[in-house]
Design a protein around this motif. Structure first.
Motif, PDB file in Angstrom:
ATOM      1  N   ASP A   1       1.326  -1.314   0.335  1.00  0.00           N
ATOM      2  CA  ASP A   1       0.161   0.140   0.303  1.00  0.00           C
ATOM      3  C   ASP A   1       0.676   1.750   0.204  1.00  0.00           C
ATOM      4  N   GLY A   2       0.112   2.558  -0.064  1.00  0.00           N
ATOM      5  CA  GLY A   2       1.295   3.661   0.071  1.00  0.00           C
ATOM      6  C   GLY A   2       1.844   3.447   1.196  1.00  0.00           C
ATOM      7  N   GLU A   3       1.575   3.540   2.227  1.00  0.00           N
ATOM      8  CA  GLU A   3       2.829   3.725   3.393  1.00  0.00           C
ATOM      9  C   GLU A   3       3.844   2.606   3.047  1.00  0.00           C
ATOM     10  N   GLU A   4       3.401   1.494   2.981  1.00  0.00           N
ATOM     11  CA  GLU A   4       4.517   0.469   3.390  1.00  0.00           C
ATOM     12  C   GLU A   4       5.292   0.820   1.647  1.00  0.00           C
ATOM     13  N   GLN A   5       5.099   1.020   0.426  1.00  0.00           N
ATOM     14  CA  GLN A   5       6.019   2.099  -0.325  1.00  0.00           C
ATOM     15  C   GLN A   5       6.374   3.253   0.156  1.00  0.00           C
ATOM     16  N   CYS A   6       7.139   3.678   1.268  1.00  0.00           N
ATOM     17  CA  CYS A   6       7.135   4.640   1.876  1.00  0.00           C
ATOM     18  C   CYS A   6       8.961   4.325   2.785  1.00  0.00           C
ATOM     19  N   ARG A   7       8.327   3.310   3.213  1.00  0.00           N
ATOM     20  CA  ARG A   7       9.291   2.512   4.509  1.00  0.00           C
ATOM     21  C   ARG A   7      10.917   1.967   3.657  1.00  0.00           C
ATOM     22  N   PRO A   8      12.449   2.499   5.025  1.00  0.00           N
ATOM     23  CA  PRO A   8      12.926   2.341   3.886  1.00  0.00           C
ATOM     24  C   PRO A   8      13.607   0.928   3.384  1.00  0.00           C
ATOM     25  N   PRO A   9      14.088   0.651   2.476  1.00  0.00           N
ATOM     26  CA  PRO A   9      14.359  -1.023   2.383  1.00  0.00           C
ATOM     27  C   PRO A   9      15.489  -1.494   3.136  1.00  0.00           C
ATOM     28  N   TRP A  10      15.617  -1.155   4.604  1.00  0.00           N
ATOM     29  CA  TRP A  10      15.752  -1.870   5.359  1.00  0.00           C
ATOM     30  C   TRP A  10      14.541  -2.472   6.200  1.00  0.00           C
ATOM     31  N   PHE A  11      13.687  -2.209   6.168  1.00  0.00           N
ATOM     32  CA  PHE A  11      12.385  -1.782   7.227  1.00  0.00           C
ATOM     33  C   PHE A  11      12.087  -3.256   7.319  1.00  0.00           C
ATOM     34  N   VAL A  12      11.667  -3.447   8.302  1.00  0.00           N
ATOM     35  CA  VAL A  12      11.407  -5.466   8.078  1.00  0.00           C
ATOM     36  C   VAL A  12      10.083  -4.456   9.612  1.00  0.00           C
ATOM     37  N   GLU A  13       9.476  -5.322   9.305  1.00  0.00           N
ATOM     38  CA  GLU A  13       7.500  -5.347   9.778  1.00  0.00           C
ATOM     39  C   GLU A  13       7.856  -6.173  11.428  1.00  0.00           C
ATOM     40  N   ARG A  14       7.667  -5.642  12.298  1.00  0.00           N
ATOM     41  CA  ARG A  14       7.532  -6.896  13.299  1.00  0.00           C
ATOM     42  C   ARG A  14       6.100  -5.907  14.357  1.00  0.00           C
ATOM     43  N   PRO A  15       5.046  -6.702  13.974  1.00  0.00           N
ATOM     44  CA  PRO A  15       3.716  -6.171  14.397  1.00  0.00           C
ATOM     45  C   PRO A  15       3.481  -6.808  15.833  1.00  0.00           C
ATOM     46  N   PHE A  16       4.827  -8.018  16.535  1.00  0.00           N
ATOM     47  CA  PHE A  16       4.616  -8.095  17.053  1.00  0.00           C
ATOM     48  C   PHE A  16       5.029  -7.203  18.424  1.00  0.00           C
ATOM     49  N   LEU A  17       5.751  -6.483  17.921  1.00  0.00           N
ATOM     50  CA  LEU A  17       6.690  -5.825  18.976  1.00  0.00           C
ATOM     51  C   LEU A  17       5.586  -4.588  19.035  1.00  0.00           C
ATOM     52  N   GLU A  18       5.343  -3.822  20.177  1.00  0.00           N
ATOM     53  CA  GLU A  18       4.661  -2.956  20.472  1.00  0.00           C
ATOM     54  C   GLU A  18       5.547  -1.175  21.028  1.00  0.00           C
ATOM     55  N   ASN A  19       6.482  -1.754  21.878  1.00  0.00           N
ATOM     56  CA  ASN A  19       6.798  -0.975  22.792  1.00  0.00           C
ATOM     57  C   ASN A  19       8.094   0.173  22.051  1.00  0.00           C
ATOM     58  N   ALA A  20       8.172   1.081  21.929  1.00  0.00           N
ATOM     59  CA  ALA A  20       8.557   2.045  20.525  1.00  0.00           C
ATOM     60  C   ALA A  20      10.071   2.066  20.825  1.00  0.00           C
ATOM     61  N   VAL A  21      10.269   1.784  21.668  1.00  0.00           N
ATOM     62  CA  VAL A  21      11.768   1.506  21.795  1.00  0.00           C
ATOM     63  C   VAL A  21      12.237   0.889  21.506  1.00  0.00           C
ATOM     64  N   LEU A  22      11.769  -0.780  21.653  1.00  0.00           N
ATOM     65  CA  LEU A  22      12.504  -1.615  21.440  1.00  0.00           C
ATOM     66  C   LEU A  22      11.922  -1.924  19.608  1.00  0.00           C
ATOM     67  N   ARG A  23      11.335  -1.170  18.778  1.00  0.00           N
ATOM     68  CA  ARG A  23      10.702  -1.022  17.850  1.00  0.00           C
ATOM     69  C   ARG A  23      12.131  -0.774  17.179  1.00  0.00           C
ATOM     70  N   LEU A  24      12.848   0.823  17.863  1.00  0.00           N
ATOM     71  CA  LEU A  24      13.533   1.707  17.252  1.00  0.00           C
ATOM     72  C   LEU A  24      15.441   0.608  17.752  1.00  0.00           C
ATOM     73  N   HIS A  25      15.058  -0.034  18.627  1.00  0.00           N
ATOM     74  CA  HIS A  25      16.334  -0.816  19.187  1.00  0.00           C
ATOM     75  C   HIS A  25      16.733  -1.793  17.759  1.00  0.00           C
ATOM     76  N   GLU A  26      15.327  -1.950  17.162  1.00  0.00           N
ATOM     77  CA  GLU A  26      15.299  -3.849  16.123  1.00  0.00           C
ATOM     78  C   GLU A  26      15.688  -2.823  14.831  1.00  0.00           C
ATOM     79  N   GLU A  27      14.759  -1.562  14.847  1.00  0.00           N
ATOM     80  CA  GLU A  27      15.512  -0.785  13.326  1.00  0.00           C
ATOM     81  C   GLU A  27      17.034  -0.310  13.018  1.00  0.00           C
ATOM     82  N   LEU A  28      17.039  -0.555  14.642  1.00  0.00           N
ATOM     83  CA  LEU A  28      18.739  -0.095  14.191  1.00  0.00           C
ATOM     84  C   LEU A  28      19.243  -1.120  13.529  1.00  0.00           C
ATOM     85  N   LEU A  29      19.573  -2.145  14.202  1.00  0.00           N
ATOM     86  CA  LEU A  29      20.586  -3.393  14.280  1.00  0.00           C
ATOM     87  C   LEU A  29      19.774  -3.530  13.198  1.00  0.00           C
TER      88      LEU A  29
END
Length: 206
Positions: A94-122
């Motif tokens: 969809d439109g939102e997913e097309q604008c995600r960076p190429p390293w992005f990995v979807e993790r819907p099970f992570l609700e904590n924003a800090v943990l999601r940022l941590h995983e995206e940095l990795l």
């Protein structure tokens, strides 16, 4: 008054202030310089020809902002989803997913924003790291450079420094190499090394 390398070396030998091996090197260096000048002239002619072709070609219309500001996955389709391993799974984006960076990995099970940022940095660090093939290519080049230098100057020491040695280099980064304990002058040593690499077929052009 202009003098070629051969004339200069002959005059130096006649004067007795230059060793025969140095005069021979100067003559060879003059020939290499002349050959390099010819290659430079050919490159300038090629660039001039390309510039003239570009100037004579009709100017393309400027792209609309949406064309160059759109977010899409590099090297893949902007209308399909890519898995974490980089493969296309064929599902529509969809439109939102097309604008995600190429390293992005979807993790819907992570609700904590800090943990999601941590995983995206990795994920980003892994995305920007060298692949195994890139690491092998760089290691092979350092070995080639080191063996060539030691064949010319047995007592020299080859050291790698900079971002590659610290593991912080980017995929398009270069490899910084220092060669120590070389008896020749830096400029002369660089030209000698370049000529040896060219002769051995390790590099194709300078």
């Amino acid at each position: 008054v202009e003098q070629t390398g051969m004339e200069f070396s002959d005059a130096a030998l006649a004067g007795g202030w230059l060793r025969p091996e140095d005069a021979q090197f100067l003559a060879a260096d003059a020939e290499d310089t002349e050959a390099q000048a010819e290659r430079n002239a050919q490159m300038r002619d090629l660039l001039k020809s390309r510039r003239q072709q570009r100037e004579s070609a009709p100017e393309a219309a400027a792209p609309e902002p949406e064309e160059f500001m759109s977010c899409s996955v590099a090297g893949g389709s902007s209308s399909s989803r890519r898995r974490a391993d980089g493969q296309d799974d064929g599902r529509a984006l969809d439109g939102e997913e097309q604008c995600r960076p190429p390293w992005f990995v979807e993790r819907p099970f992570l609700e904590n924003a800090v943990l999601r940022l941590h995983e995206e940095l990795l994920d980003f660090a892994k995305f920007m790291s060298h692949t195994k093939a890139e690491e092998r290519a760089r290691e092979a080049w350092v070995k080639t450079l080191g063996s060539t230098c030691r064949s010319m100057w047995p007592d020299c020491e080859v050291k790698v420094f900079g971002s590659y040695s610290t593991g912080l280099s980017l995929p398009n980064g270069d490899v910084d190499v220092a060669v120590l304990d070389v008896p020749d002058r830096p400029g002369q040593a660089m030209k000698m090394l370049a000529n040896r690499l060219l002769a051995n077929g390790e590099i194709s052009w300078l």
